[in-house]
Enzyme design. Structure first.
Site, mmCIF file in Angstrom:
data_model
loop_
_atom_site.group_PDB
_atom_site.id
_atom_site.type_symbol
_atom_site.label_atom_id
_atom_site.label_comp_id
_atom_site.label_asym_id
_atom_site.label_seq_id
_atom_site.Cartn_x
_atom_site.Cartn_y
_atom_site.Cartn_z
ATOM 1 N N ASP A 73 0.814 -1.223 0.000
ATOM 2 C CA ASP A 73 0.000 0.000 0.000
ATOM 3 C C ASP A 73 0.841 1.263 0.000
ATOM 4 O OD1 ASP A 73 0.950 -0.331 2.606
ATOM 5 O OD2 ASP A 73 -0.990 -0.940 3.396
ATOM 6 N N ASP B 56 -7.389 -2.910 14.276
ATOM 7 C CA ASP B 56 -8.768 -3.217 13.865
ATOM 8 C C ASP B 56 -8.830 -4.477 12.995
ATOM 9 O OD1 ASP B 56 -7.632 -2.342 11.508
ATOM 10 O OD2 ASP B 56 -9.148 -0.804 11.082
ATOM 11 N N HIS C 93 -7.056 -5.148 10.287
ATOM 12 C CA HIS C 93 -6.840 -4.989 8.842
ATOM 13 C C HIS C 93 -5.540 -5.629 8.372
ATOM 14 C CE1 HIS C 93 -4.714 -0.790 9.374
ATOM 15 N NE2 HIS C 93 -3.857 -1.759 9.502
ATOM 16 N N GLU D 73 -9.738 -2.167 5.589
ATOM 17 C CA GLU D 73 -10.357 -1.874 6.873
ATOM 18 C C GLU D 73 -11.631 -2.709 7.059
ATOM 19 O OE1 GLU D 73 -8.464 -0.407 8.672
ATOM 20 O OE2 GLU D 73 -7.816 1.588 8.047
HETATM 21 P P1 PGA Z 1 2.369 -1.604 12.555
HETATM 22 O O1 PGA Z 1 1.172 -1.563 11.526
HETATM 23 O O2 PGA Z 1 3.318 -2.641 12.071
HETATM 24 O O3 PGA Z 1 2.977 -0.203 12.482
HETATM 25 O O4 PGA Z 1 1.809 -1.923 13.881
HETATM 26 C C1 PGA Z 1 0.584 -2.742 11.115
HETATM 27 C C2 PGA Z 1 -0.617 -2.450 10.261
HETATM 28 O O5 PGA Z 1 -1.314 -1.443 10.486
HETATM 29 O O6 PGA Z 1 -0.912 -3.253 9.366
#
Ligand code: PGA
Length: 245
Positions: free
Chosen positions: A67, A136, A138, A143
């Protein structure tokens, strides 16, 4: 799904790097799906170390990032282009023409997303996809509520994600509201998936994703159905699992 619980983040990163190393050694032109965020930093550091010790050659690998924020130029310090350069690509011998990251500044998002999918298909699909997980549930920026059959698309960030990611920006209002992300289906089609999660703030989403119902409200839960997913957790991220693995 194979679940591995390591004592801490250091061991989790080591274990993840071993899996990636093995995959590259088995297929020099591996198609590697990459993630950003805090979680894979340790993995990238271990891979860089292996490269510096002449254990790993990245010259033929092909990468696709999950992304990118919409509207951030590649040289913005919080763009995922910048993150990848700083944390991985500038430190290994990858061929820049083999790097693919969604273009957050594209003039035509629809065409861009279609072409991104096509580029993945053209190299035979993703062999190994690295994933983190959001609080959450995702994967990518898929999301809660994103359909399982989604492909690369423009996603609106959930408020909880904006809050989570605000730690990287000066203020919460600076976090972009949209991103281009591989879809759930795009991710699911990877031949092998490596999901990493570290820390207490991931414990609930990990328990829901691994042991809860398969639902698009927790997009990571679809991985329960994937044929070759390895989940590596540290003890804190595993702390809310009911089963002992
Ligand atoms: P993080 O993010 O590794 O910074 O915790 C993970 C994500 O949001 O997929």
């Amino acid at each position: 799904m194979k679940i591995i619980i390591e004592k801490n983040y250091e061991d989790l990163s080591k274990q993840a790097a071993e899996i990636v190393k093995q995959a590259i050694q088995e297929k020099l032109n591996l198609v590697l799906g990459l993630a950003t965020g805090s979680t894979p930093i340790g993995l990238y550091q271990k891979l860089i170390q292996m490269h510096k010790q002449n254990v790993l050659d990245f010259s033929k690998i092909i990468t696709f990032n999950l992304d990118e924020y919409l509207g951030l130029p590649a040289n913005h310090s919080q763009s995922y282009h910048y993150y990848m350069k700083e944390n991985f690509f500038d430190n290994i011998n990858i061929d820049s023409k083999n790097i693919h990251i969604p273009n957050g500044e594209t003039k035509d998002v629809k065409v861009f997303c279609r072409d991104y999918e096509q580029d993945i298909q053209n190299v035979g699909g993703i062999d190994l996809q690295i994933l983190g997980i959001g609080s959450d549930g995702h994967i990518g920026f898929n999301e809660p509520g994103t359909p399982f059959n989604s492909r690369t698309h423009l996603a609106k960030l959930a408020q909880s994600t904006i809050k989570d990611n605000s730690r990287f920006f000066e203020k919460e209002e600076d976090v972009p509201k949209f991103a281009i992300t591989m879809g759930v289906q795009t991710i699911f089609e990877a031949k092998k998936i490596l999901l990493l999660a570290s820390g207490e703030n991931k414990a609930i989403s990990i328990a829901k994703a691994l042991e809860g119902p398969i639902t698009s409200q927790i997009t990571a839960s679809i991985l329960q159905k994937h044929q070759d997913t390895i989940v590596i957790l540290d003890e804190k991220a595993a702390s809310k699992l009911k089963r002992k693995y």
